[in-house]
Design a protein around this motif. Structure first.
Motif, short mmCIF file in Angstrom:
data_model
loop_
_atom_site.label_atom_id
_atom_site.label_comp_id
_atom_site.label_asym_id
_atom_site.label_seq_id
_atom_site.Cartn_x
_atom_site.Cartn_y
_atom_site.Cartn_z
N LEU A 19 31.08 14.54 -53.74
CA LEU A 19 29.98 14.53 -52.76
C LEU A 19 29.89 13.17 -52.08
CD1 LEU A 19 27.62 15.96 -51.42
CD2 LEU A 19 26.17 15.21 -53.33
N GLU A 20 30.12 12.10 -52.82
CA GLU A 20 30.07 10.76 -52.22
C GLU A 20 31.10 10.63 -51.10
OE1 GLU A 20 30.20 6.03 -53.57
OE2 GLU A 20 30.73 7.62 -55.01
N GLU A 21 32.30 11.15 -51.31
CA GLU A 21 33.32 11.12 -50.25
C GLU A 21 32.89 11.97 -49.06
OE1 GLU A 21 37.69 11.09 -51.85
OE2 GLU A 21 36.48 12.18 -53.32
N ILE A 22 32.35 13.13 -49.35
CA ILE A 22 31.90 14.04 -48.28
C ILE A 22 30.82 13.38 -47.43
CG2 ILE A 22 30.67 16.21 -47.83
CD1 ILE A 22 33.51 16.69 -48.70
N GLU A 23 29.92 12.67 -48.08
CA GLU A 23 28.80 12.05 -47.36
C GLU A 23 29.22 10.89 -46.47
OE1 GLU A 23 25.04 13.08 -50.32
OE2 GLU A 23 26.17 11.22 -50.64
N SER A 24 30.45 10.44 -46.60
CA SER A 24 30.96 9.35 -45.74
C SER A 24 31.60 9.88 -44.46
CB SER A 24 31.97 8.50 -46.52
OG SER A 24 33.17 9.23 -46.76
N LEU A 25 31.70 11.21 -44.34
CA LEU A 25 32.39 11.82 -43.19
C LEU A 25 31.41 12.26 -42.12
CD1 LEU A 25 34.83 14.08 -45.26
CD2 LEU A 25 35.33 11.82 -44.29
N TYR A 26 31.94 12.37 -40.90
CA TYR A 26 31.13 12.81 -39.76
C TYR A 26 31.77 14.03 -39.12
CZ TYR A 26 28.63 8.41 -40.21
OH TYR A 26 27.86 7.38 -40.70
N LEU A 27 30.94 14.91 -38.59
CA LEU A 27 31.40 16.17 -38.00
C LEU A 27 31.75 15.98 -36.53
CD1 LEU A 27 28.72 18.51 -39.60
CD2 LEU A 27 31.16 18.48 -40.16
N ASN A 28 32.98 16.28 -36.17
CA ASN A 28 33.43 16.27 -34.77
C ASN A 28 33.19 14.94 -34.06
OD1 ASN A 28 34.52 18.79 -34.58
ND2 ASN A 28 32.86 19.70 -33.40
N GLY A 29 33.22 13.85 -34.81
CA GLY A 29 33.02 12.54 -34.19
C GLY A 29 31.60 12.27 -33.76
N THR A 30 30.66 13.09 -34.22
CA THR A 30 29.25 12.89 -33.88
C THR A 30 28.58 12.06 -34.99
OG1 THR A 30 28.48 14.88 -35.06
CG2 THR A 30 29.26 15.17 -32.78
N ASP A 31 27.26 11.94 -34.89
CA ASP A 31 26.51 11.26 -35.94
C ASP A 31 26.08 12.20 -37.06
OD1 ASP A 31 26.66 8.85 -34.55
OD2 ASP A 31 24.80 9.22 -33.44
N TYR A 32 26.47 13.48 -36.97
CA TYR A 32 26.03 14.48 -37.95
C TYR A 32 27.01 14.57 -39.11
CZ TYR A 32 23.09 15.78 -34.03
OH TYR A 32 22.19 15.73 -33.00
N LYS A 33 26.44 14.74 -40.30
CA LYS A 33 27.24 14.81 -41.51
C LYS A 33 27.20 16.21 -42.11
CE LYS A 33 26.83 9.93 -42.76
NZ LYS A 33 26.66 8.98 -43.89
N ILE A 34 28.07 16.45 -43.07
CA ILE A 34 28.09 17.72 -43.80
C ILE A 34 26.85 17.77 -44.69
CG2 ILE A 34 29.32 19.11 -45.50
CD1 ILE A 34 31.91 17.73 -44.52
N PRO A 35 25.97 18.75 -44.51
CA PRO A 35 24.76 18.79 -45.32
C PRO A 35 24.99 19.44 -46.67
CG PRO A 35 24.71 20.54 -43.70
CD PRO A 35 25.99 19.78 -43.45
N THR A 36 24.17 19.07 -47.62
CA THR A 36 24.16 19.80 -48.89
C THR A 36 23.38 21.09 -48.69
OG1 THR A 36 22.12 18.79 -49.69
CG2 THR A 36 24.20 17.64 -50.18
N PHE A 37 23.59 22.03 -49.58
CA PHE A 37 22.87 23.30 -49.51
C PHE A 37 21.37 23.07 -49.65
CE2 PHE A 37 22.10 27.66 -51.63
CZ PHE A 37 21.93 28.27 -50.40
N ASN A 38 20.98 22.16 -50.53
CA ASN A 38 19.56 21.86 -50.71
C ASN A 38 18.93 21.29 -49.45
OD1 ASN A 38 18.41 22.67 -53.15
ND2 ASN A 38 19.45 21.06 -54.29
#
Length: 278
Positions: free
Chosen positions: A110-129
């Protein structure tokens, strides 16, 4: 001679009846009372949220889900498992298309996932919660559980995170084993079997593709609805099940033609990049 012919014809007729009964047994689903499913059939669902065609509002992002809520659309979303068994909302098995990182989501923490951005935007992959906190029952959800090497762990995680959620939701998957686990562990939840006409590019064995395409594994989970690719709406099993009163959901409706066909042949739709009739 004619007597023997009659016996043969009767035997053939009996065999056909037996095959038909077995076929219906395999594909049949389950039906809930209309008042329990009315919210599903009366809602149009935004595919991966109401994301933009240019990708500036990325699919399966909090912003896409917020836009769906603003427009009073239901939300279809995808849940996957990280390496450290955290449930995140993301569609692809590999992160490359949406983040540029050529790595499976199941190989990332999850820590690695939280460092990524979607499509070069400021939005990140959200957790289900995070998504559940945002939606908070404002609109209904269709939750697709992605097939995973720890499919049962993912099912258990989804169940646990939904325990205190008060909004309307249903769960679907392409994987009949996942739906069977949902039937066992969440028997009161509306469940759906996803399917389509599988292409030659799909690497699954042909026998499995035929079984999935014609919904022959429905006996494992007895789904309350079938979510099927609208292009393949002439599928015999799909048509029979709708005649028998099983709810059908069209995906992914993305044009006027798709809307026209789906409104006629399905009970509701999952759409993107078009304006469905409300």
């Amino acid at each position: 001679m004619f007597g023997n012919f009659g016996k043969i014809a009767a035997t053939i007729g009996l065999d056909i009846i037996i095959l038909l009964v077995v076929y219906i047994f395999l594909i049949y689903g389950d039906k809930k009372d209309t008042d329990e499913t009315e919210w599903l059939t009366s809602t149009k669902f935004a595919h991966r949220g109401l994301y933009s065609d240019d990708g500036m509002i990325p699919e399966n992002s909090l912003e896409a889900f917020d836009k769906a809520i603003e427009n009073n659309y239901g939300i279809e979303l995808d849940v996957s498992f990280t390496k450290d068994k955290k449930t995140v909302v993301f569609h692809d098995d590999n992160l490359l298309r949406m983040t540029g990182l050529n790595k499976k989501i199941s190989d990332c923490t999850l820590e690695e996932i939280e460092s990524l951005y979607l499509n070069g935007t400021d939005y990140k992959i959200p957790t289900f919660n995070e998504v559940l906190d945002l939606v908070d029952g404002k609109v209904p959800l269709i939750i697709e559980i992605k097939s995973n090497r720890d499919r049962y762990g993912l099912c258990n995680s989804v169940k646990n995170e939904l325990n205190d959620y008060n909004g309307r939701f249903c769960i679907e998957s392409f994987d009949p084993l996942i739906m069977s686990r949902i039937k066992k562990n969440m028997p009161d939840v509306i469940r759906g079997q996803l399917s389509m006409k599988f292409t030659k590019d799909n690497k699954a064995p042909k026998s499995l593709k035929v079984a999935l395409e014609y919904l022959l594994l429905n006996f494992k989970s007895r789904p309350h609805f079938i979510a099927y690719n609208w292009i393949d709406s002439n599928n015999l099993s799909l048509r029979i099940l709708r005649k028998l009163g099983i709810i059908t959901v069209a995906w992914t409706v993305n044009s006027e033609k798709a809307l026209e066909v789906s409104n006629e042949r399905f009970d509701t739709i999952i759409f993107e990049h078009c304006e469905p009739l409300k």
